[in-house]
Design an enzyme around this catalytic site. Structure first.
Site, mmCIF file in Angstrom:
data_model
loop_
_atom_site.group_PDB
_atom_site.id
_atom_site.type_symbol
_atom_site.label_atom_id
_atom_site.label_comp_id
_atom_site.label_asym_id
_atom_site.label_seq_id
_atom_site.Cartn_x
_atom_site.Cartn_y
_atom_site.Cartn_z
ATOM 1 N N ASP A 1 97.663 31.086 73.159
ATOM 2 C CA ASP A 1 98.793 30.583 72.383
ATOM 3 C C ASP A 1 98.239 29.481 71.482
ATOM 4 O OD1 ASP A 1 101.530 29.967 71.654
ATOM 5 O OD2 ASP A 1 101.388 28.263 73.009
ATOM 6 N N ASP B 1 100.563 26.512 69.532
ATOM 7 C CA ASP B 1 101.291 25.242 69.595
ATOM 8 C C ASP B 1 101.407 24.728 71.017
ATOM 9 O OD1 ASP B 1 102.291 24.681 66.807
ATOM 10 O OD2 ASP B 1 103.051 26.709 67.047
ATOM 11 N N LYS C 1 108.689 35.603 71.266
ATOM 12 C CA LYS C 1 108.628 35.221 72.671
ATOM 13 C C LYS C 1 110.007 34.701 73.096
ATOM 14 C CE LYS C 1 103.797 33.719 72.126
ATOM 15 N NZ LYS C 1 102.858 32.579 72.211
#
Length: 242
Positions: free
Chosen positions: A24, A26, A158
């Site tokens: 991922d 962030d 997501k």
């Protein structure tokens, strides 16, 4: 069976080999959450919506368009389209990420560890591609990842697993042979829904986090610096898929 190893919690004995790593972005690679909150508060304030940090935390891990729609559904404004609000946020974030991104603790060591294992690395982020590119450039990681996938290219973001499934497809690896690294609950749900192994690294510095909510992951770490050979072996690194 799971158990404690040092300061971390390893919750399952993983089956199958790990043949690729999917990061991922962030909150996992770059400490962007405070930047997001700063920009969100500024931009939404300009359309008459005053957000608190708690309001911002409600949308952690969501795509930008979903985040804007979330706030509009609760605090509708007039005069500026949701699309324009999203563009204003993008402009603010892109400049900050390209100019002065802050790497999360242990990122350099974690990437070096996985590269030493000879497995390909990819990114699967909820952020638009221009922000992913800006952050990777700012961090000096443009050439580190063989594939970069944005959930904005998917029908659903997501916690839907689409972006992780796309990352596995791009890597040429079955999702069951991928190991994802995530900081958010929505992201971890997406990775596990894609049938990947997942290491959760929740960021507890900016707000309290209920770590019991991450108990479905294969391991929960305090930082990326905790990735090591013992955990790698436990999660199936270097093993044969069965």
């Amino acid at each position: 069976l799971g158990g404690h190893q040092g300061g971390r919690l390893v919750l399952t004995a993983a089956m199958g080999a790990v043949r690729a790593i999917v990061f991922d972005m962030d909150g996992l690679m770059v400490d962007s959450e405070p930047l997001w909150h700063e920009v969100e508060k500024d931009v939404f304030g300009r359309v008459g919506v005053q957000l608190t940090t708690e309001n911002c935390l409600e949308t952690t891990g969501l795509r930008l368009d979903e985040m804007v729609a979330h706030h509009f559904s609760r605090r509708p404004w007039e005069g500026t389209s949701q699309e324009r609000v999203g563009e204003m946020i993008l402009d603010g974030m892109e400049g900050r990420l390209r100019a002065s991104p802050i790497a999360m603790p242990g990122l350099e060591e974690c990437i070096a560890f996985f590269r030493s294992k000879g497995v390909p690395l990819a990114v699967a982020s909820s952020s638009p591609m221009r922000l992913i590119s800006a952050a990777l450039e700012g961090l000096g990681l443009t050439d580190t990842f063989s594939h970069v996938c944005s959930a904005t290219a998917e029908e659903f973001g997501k916690p839907h697993p689409a972006v992780y499934i796309s990352a596995a497809r791009a890597l040429g690896v079955e999702p069951t042979d991928c190991l994802a690294l995530e900081d958010s609950l929505n992201g971890a749900i997406a990775a596990k829904a894609a049938k990947m192994k997942c290491i959760a690294v929740p960021d507890t510095r900016h707000a309290p986090v209920d770590l019991t909510r991450f108990a479905f992951n294969d391991a929960v770490l305090g930082s990326l610096a905790e990735v090591d050979d013992a955990l790698w072996a436990r999660l199936g690194g270097g093993g044969d898929s069965t």
